[in-house]
Motif scaffolding. Structure first.
Motif, short mmCIF file in Angstrom:
data_model
loop_
_atom_site.label_atom_id
_atom_site.label_comp_id
_atom_site.label_asym_id
_atom_site.label_seq_id
_atom_site.Cartn_x
_atom_site.Cartn_y
_atom_site.Cartn_z
N ILE A 140 43.14 19.82 -47.66
CA ILE A 140 42.55 20.55 -46.52
C ILE A 140 42.55 22.09 -46.53
O ILE A 140 41.42 22.69 -46.38
N ILE A 141 43.39 22.69 -47.25
CA ILE A 141 43.44 24.11 -47.19
C ILE A 141 42.27 24.33 -48.44
O ILE A 141 41.71 25.53 -48.17
N SER A 142 42.09 23.76 -49.37
CA SER A 142 41.04 24.00 -50.20
C SER A 142 39.84 24.01 -49.64
O SER A 142 38.98 24.65 -49.98
N GLY A 143 39.52 22.90 -48.72
CA GLY A 143 38.29 23.00 -47.88
C GLY A 143 38.10 24.12 -47.07
O GLY A 143 36.76 24.47 -47.06
N VAL A 144 39.15 24.54 -46.28
CA VAL A 144 39.06 25.68 -45.61
C VAL A 144 38.55 27.27 -46.47
O VAL A 144 37.72 27.69 -45.92
N ILE A 145 39.16 27.23 -47.47
CA ILE A 145 38.96 28.39 -48.40
C ILE A 145 37.70 28.33 -48.92
O ILE A 145 36.82 29.29 -48.90
N SER A 146 37.09 27.03 -49.36
CA SER A 146 35.79 26.97 -49.69
C SER A 146 34.52 27.14 -48.58
O SER A 146 33.69 27.88 -48.66
N ALA A 147 35.02 26.46 -47.40
CA ALA A 147 34.17 26.77 -46.21
C ALA A 147 34.11 28.35 -45.81
O ALA A 147 33.06 28.68 -45.40
N LEU A 148 35.04 28.96 -46.13
CA LEU A 148 34.92 30.59 -46.02
C LEU A 148 34.00 31.11 -46.99
O LEU A 148 34.17 32.43 -46.89
N LEU A 173 35.21 31.48 -50.01
CA LEU A 173 36.08 32.03 -51.05
C LEU A 173 36.65 31.38 -52.31
O LEU A 173 37.71 31.65 -52.79
N TRP A 174 35.96 30.33 -52.55
CA TRP A 174 36.49 29.54 -53.65
C TRP A 174 36.72 30.04 -54.92
O TRP A 174 37.77 29.75 -55.75
N GLU A 175 36.07 31.10 -55.23
CA GLU A 175 36.27 31.83 -56.48
C GLU A 175 37.43 32.44 -56.44
O GLU A 175 38.14 32.91 -57.56
N LYS A 176 38.07 32.81 -55.32
CA LYS A 176 39.51 33.62 -55.14
C LYS A 176 40.50 32.61 -54.75
O LYS A 176 41.50 33.01 -54.32
N PHE A 177 40.02 31.20 -54.77
CA PHE A 177 41.34 30.29 -54.33
C PHE A 177 42.36 30.45 -54.98
O PHE A 177 43.55 30.37 -54.05
N THR A 178 42.67 30.39 -56.28
CA THR A 178 44.00 30.63 -56.87
C THR A 178 45.06 31.96 -56.52
O THR A 178 45.86 31.83 -56.00
#
Length: 438
Positions: free
Chosen positions: A168-176, A178-183
């Protein structure tokens, strides 16, 4: 660790082992020293500051930094599975209680050397199975274990399980975007309760470069729910996407992730867990990126600054970092035994705890030493926890020895008692005495 504390620790281990064995989690052990390429296979920069390197003084400098002490039991277990995959039956249920070492700054709740007590279930992804039941089972095993520990030591503690589906939080970060900064963002979110709100906001701003996006992340991570109101997320669904705290995520994905989390909770309730002891909390994320699905953290409710006393997670496709041809997934948890003990020793009156495993002390009288030694032998044969005082000394000194060690009973065989074929057992707490036939 002092003897009385070690005895308490052993009692905790006994409870942990009993519960792990009850559900057929097979005990294993892995070396404390691992090759660095194993420990850092998932990514050097994530763990480098936690690893304590080892080297032999007789070796040359070129041999240094090849080996380190394991910083957790998860990565060594991945290597273990690959080493013994042809001999294991999958799904394989494993338990492991060992020390680990980390380059931590020594403080309350954090140590450089500490015990972890892990269980995991692992299976090959080729089986095309999710085995979500195991997520519920491992949560309930540690829950049952801690309740037994609380009862054993008469602790009136309230624990709270915080659970999340990391997707769920992965999807949020991706939708914003910011996936390349997820870690990096995950690490900041993971430290949410350890830093001030101002620092939390500042660290997120450094990564998002947008106060507006930062606010969305903060609002989202503050969302709390339980099984009964979890569907409030899905109720916001529109034909193509759902907006959560202003963040749009694909509806199908969200529904699937929420359903996964609800299934884990449903099975957990059907086992042992009380609903009031578990809460859905979207900031529970765990910093390391190999945690990919169900995540939970457990806190002592009125001492959350101590940190989590148990953490659980699911991994997908974890062994590929050691062997790209393999695909294993697993779910499990770690009990932070040493951290919990730190809290326990703070709250318990250690002086009232047993300082020895012995129940009986046989008093040494020179006149009856032969019979006393036979009595000592007989007690040992029937499984009694017994000591024999090493020399014939003053009775007061022998009694003091028993009292200082917390030995409950003293066995006295006086010379005149031999004629009656009896011995005396004295309760050191009440000072009551009773004659027993030899």
């Amino acid at each position: 660790m002092k003897p009385d504390q070690k005895i308490i620790e052993e009692k905790i281990f006994d409870i942990v082992k009993k519960n792990y064995r009850q559900f057929w989690y097979t005990p294993i052990e892995t070396p404390g020293v691992e090759r660095n390429e194993v420990l850092t296979a998932k990514g050097w920069w994530e763990v480098w500051n936690q690893i304590l390197g080892v080297y032999w003084l007789a070796q040359w400098a070129s041999d240094l930094k090849k080996y380190s002490l394991h910083f957790d039991l998860t990565v060594p277990f991945a290597r273990y599975v690959l080493d013994y995959r042809d001999e294991l039956t999958f799904p394989f249920k494993r338990s492991q209680i060992q020390k680990v070492w980390r380059g931590e700054r020594q403080q309350r709740g954090r140590s450089r050397e500490f015990y972890q007590a892990d269980i995991d279930v692992i299976w090959e992804e080729s089986e095309n199975k999710d085995y979500l039941f195991y997520d519920s089972e491992v949560i309930n095993i540690w829950y049952k274990t801690y309740l037994e520990i609380f009862e054993k030591f008469n602790l009136d503690l309230k624990i709270k399980i915080n659970i999340n589906n990391k997707k769920i939080i992965s999807g949020v970060i991706s939708a914003l975007g910011l996936w390349e900064k997820f870690t990096e963002i995950s690490i900041v979110i993971d430290n949410k309760e350890k830093i001030s709100l101002e620092d939390f906001e500042e660290k997120l701003n450094e990564l998002t470069n947008s106060p507006k996006i930062t606010k969305k992340i903060i609002d989202f991570t503050n969302f709390e729910a339980n099984y009964d109101n979890l569907d409030e997320i899905v109720q916001l669904v529109s034909p193509h996407s759902v907006s959560i705290k202003g963040i749009k995520i694909a509806t199908e994905e969200l529904e699937k992730w929420v359903l996964e989390l609800k299934n884990v909770l449903k099975n957990a309730y059907l086992l042992w867990i009380n609903k009031q002891d578990i809460v859905i909390n979207l900031w529970i994320i765990r910093g390391l990126d190999y945690y990919t699905w169900t995540i939970f953290e457990t806190f002592i409710e009125w001492d959350r600054k101590l940190g989590s006393i148990a953490s659980g997670w699911r991994y997908e496709d974890f062994t590929k970092h050691l062997d790209k041809k393999t695909k294993f997934s697993w779910v499990g948890f770690s009990m932070w035994i040493t951290r919990f003990e730190d809290y326990l020793f703070e709250k318990m009156d250690i002086e009232k705890q047993v300082k020895t495993t012995s129940e009986y002390l046989i008093i040494n009288f020179e006149q009856t030493i032969e019979k006393s030694l036979k009595l000592y032998n007989n007690f040992s044969k029937i499984g009694k926890k017994v000591e024999f005082f090493p020399e014939s000394d003053k009775l007061k000194k022998q009694f003091r020895y028993a009292d200082n060690k917390g030995i409950k009973y003293c066995i006295l065989l006086w010379e005149w008692e031999l004629e009656k074929w009896v011995y005396t057992i004295k309760n050191m707490e009440t000072w009551e005495s009773k004659e027993i036939s030899l």
